[in-house]
Design an enzyme around this catalytic site. Sequence first.
Site, short mmCIF file in Angstrom:
data_model
loop_
_atom_site.label_atom_id
_atom_site.label_comp_id
_atom_site.label_asym_id
_atom_site.label_seq_id
_atom_site.Cartn_x
_atom_site.Cartn_y
_atom_site.Cartn_z
N LYS A 84 -2.92 -5.02 9.20
CA LYS A 84 -2.26 -3.94 9.94
C LYS A 84 -3.16 -2.72 10.07
CE LYS A 84 2.11 -5.50 10.49
NZ LYS A 84 2.91 -5.43 11.72
N ASP A 133 8.06 -1.92 7.55
CA ASP A 133 8.40 -2.61 6.31
C ASP A 133 7.36 -2.32 5.24
OD1 ASP A 133 10.79 -4.21 6.93
OD2 ASP A 133 9.51 -5.17 8.40
#
Length: 413
Positions: A84, A133
């Site tokens: 990410k 998340d």
Amino acid sequence: MSKIPNMAVHYFINPAYDKSQKYGAKQAHVLDADALKAARAEIESWPDYHVTPMHSLQALADALGVAHISYKDEGSRFGLGSFKALGGAYAVGRLLCREAGKRMGRDVTMNDLRDDPDVRQVCATLTVTTATDGNHGRSVAWGASLFGCQCVIYIHATVSEGRQQAIEQYGARVVRTQGNYDQAVHQADMDAKENGWFLISDTSYPGYTDVPRNVMQGYQVMVAEAAEQLEKPPTHIFVQAGVGALAAAVCGYFWEHQGEERPVFVVVEPDKADCLYQSAQAGEIKAVDGALDTLMAGLACGEVSVLAWDILAQGTNAFCMIDDAAAVATMNVLAYPQGDDPAIVAGESAVAGLAAAIGALQDAKARMDLGLDSKSRLLFFGSEGDTDPVLYQKLVGAKAEQVLAGIKLNEGG
């Protein structure tokens, strides 16, 4: 050699897949070679950039009856623990270039974001935000710190304290919301509009596509690295999915570059958050409601990214679901490996692709339907390391450093 546990997998062969379908304008509008070239040039210039490892898991491949298994390990990416880092931070930089340029009446480059005091002064007045998340928010917070803007991150009720603290270390303000991930997404969107903030989401929807496209372009840097690291091209790729951005980045790369020779591509989701699986069955985008209460927190998404769907709807051979138990078992397979394979620290969201492949290889019908045999070369993207160290230790019975040293304190899982 330890026994590989049995794993159940549910799969759906995609009737919309057509091997002869060209990578057309619709797909290239989302991801193409030129966009990847620009993303790669920028990201490779960042401090501490390095190509993440590609592990060869030959003993596991032999045990499963395939030719080879390759595992791209993203646990060391920019010290953030996951792939990410590539997407969120890149999208922050691209957005700040656009917004600072508007305010200053000139073109602003990413080099300006780092080196030009006047540009940094403008950026300091801007705020980016997102829901997460854990890993995406950490990347956005790191990007905000790198490029000098303000940052507010939304997390939902079940995100762990460890992941919250990992975000806060980059100076972001963290807001915890009630409900699931998708409700946090809507809250971040609403507050961004009210406060004049800029949303950095990996989820695209009608009217909001530029930023998610940049996120996916950043992800493709990892895919390009992987393709260059492989001695032979893969015959099969199993990739985990939340909203579908990672899966589309991988699928799009191999579809664009290999055409009809591209690998069999399988998208894998938790059985409690299977929006892509449900969409494939319906032949159109479908949302999944409810708590989305899966251990695979990074995949706990109920809404499909429309940009990702533009690639996955026709580019995916099959959609799979696995349960949490399979994810935990696969974390342990990697932590305590077969034969001479290296020990790998993989978080619960990193292993869904491998878990589904193991389940498919243990099922004679799935092997046949997915074309898996003794000549198959499988590629997996280990999207995170121990991004929640406390949870990781609980699930595998040792800390990451102990796993890498071959030490097990107690039974995991």
